[in-house]
Scaffold this active site. Structure first.
Site, PDB file in Angstrom:
ATOM      1  N   ASP A   8      42.551  46.983  38.147  1.00 41.50           N
ATOM      2  CA  ASP A   8      43.428  46.582  37.047  1.00 41.50           C
ATOM      3  C   ASP A   8      44.063  47.801  36.388  1.00 41.50           C
ATOM      4  O   ASP A   8      45.244  47.787  36.015  1.00 41.50           O
ATOM      5  CB  ASP A   8      42.638  45.784  36.007  1.00 41.50           C
ATOM      6  CG  ASP A   8      42.258  44.395  36.504  1.00 41.50           C
ATOM      7  OD1 ASP A   8      42.800  43.966  37.545  1.00 41.50           O
ATOM      8  OD2 ASP A   8      41.418  43.748  35.853  1.00 41.50           O
ATOM      9  N   GLU A  48      49.194  42.682  43.784  1.00 39.26           N
ATOM     10  CA  GLU A  48      49.502  44.112  43.694  1.00 39.26           C
ATOM     11  C   GLU A  48      50.976  44.401  43.946  1.00 39.26           C
ATOM     12  O   GLU A  48      51.349  45.535  44.258  1.00 39.26           O
ATOM     13  CB  GLU A  48      48.630  44.900  44.682  1.00 39.26           C
ATOM     14  CG  GLU A  48      48.842  44.542  46.134  1.00 39.26           C
ATOM     15  CD  GLU A  48      47.887  43.478  46.638  1.00 39.26           C
ATOM     16  OE1 GLU A  48      47.518  43.528  47.815  1.00 39.26           O
ATOM     17  OE2 GLU A  48      47.503  42.598  45.843  1.00 39.26           O
TER      18      GLU A  48
END
Length: 261
Positions: free
Chosen positions: A155, A181
């Site tokens: 993250d 992503e």
């Protein structure tokens, strides 16, 4: 596609109750056709997650919805019965609108808002015969980062990559988290050669960055696909297909590079 009552109709009925408390509605569906999504958002759906989905993404969106509900309910409790209630609700609605177009993790625009902006800029490009370019950016081997340092580290990398993309883009560009992503940048009135200057700068910055994360320092690279609107394209889906193909070629030819379709 639930039997008897569809998710869209369920949302429509919930919205029709006029409840004082705000009910966030996240639709989990295998259908991502534009017509269905438009119908769902018109019915009051706040967000959607496409199947198959990752548990972490679904939970993040649910947490975002709960924050919206708590914010709404707290303000309603404080100001119920007050002559200033309408003014406060107006401000709240503005905050809710911002939350609805913002990615919970990175603070960038979300996929829904990016696609809406793309439709708007597509119309402008058609009308004034201007170029339009999009970039699809993917953090290379992101699962390796998570496996090595944990989800919190992953993250942290995504947040910082988003910050780099935002830093490199101009104020007229739209930077969004596209999902997982992947990030997307919308370049209005720019050719692919012009947009390539921006994304190359971002690619180099990402590759050179040592990311500070809860799991310790991490390194990452990004593969980037670029595609521009062509005269023969009739809709945005064709441009999105082109940019995805460009990204796949960038990954297949070694990663940490840009490919222009």
């Amino acid at each position: 596609s639930m039997p008897g009552l569809s998710g869209v109709e369920l949302c429509r009925r919930i919205r029709a109750t006029g409840s004082d408390g705000y009910v966030p509605f996240v639709m989990v569906t295998a259908h991502s056709e534009k017509k269905l999504l438009i119908e769902a958002f018109d019915a009051g759906v706040d967000d959607f997650v496409a199947k198959p989905f990752e548990q972490e993404e679904l939970l993040a969106r649910i947490r975002g919805g709960l924050r919206v509900a708590r914010l709404h309910d707290e303000l309603a409790r404080r100001d119920r019965g007050s002559r200033q209630l309408n003014q406060h609700l107006t401000g709240l609605n503005q905050k809710l609108e911002m939350l609805a177009i913002t990615d919970d993790l990175t603070g960038l625009f979300n996929r829904r808002h990016l696609l809406s902006r793309l439709e708007d800029q597509w119309a402008v490009a058609d009308r004034y015969h201007r170029p339009l370019t999009i970039a699809l950016v993917e953090v290379d081997r992101f699962n390796d980062v998570v496996d090595a340092s944990g989800m919190a580290a992953g993250d942290g990398v995504l947040r910082q990559v988003g910050g780099i993309l935002k830093q490199c883009a101009s104020s007229s560009d739209t930077v969004a988290r596209f999902g997982g992503e992947q990030f997307m940048i919308l370049f209005p009135a720019q050719s692919d050669a012009e947009a390539a200057l921006t994304v190359e700068r971002a690619r180099r910055m990402i590759a050179d960055q040592i990311f500070a994360t809860p799991g310790g320092p991490a390194r990452a690279t990004a593969s980037i696909g670029l595609a521009s609107k062509q005269p023969q394209m009739g809709e945005t889906s064709q441009l999105l297909k082109d940019v995805d193909q460009a990204l796949q070629i960038a990954k297949q030819t070694g990663r940490n590079r840009i490919h222009i379709n």
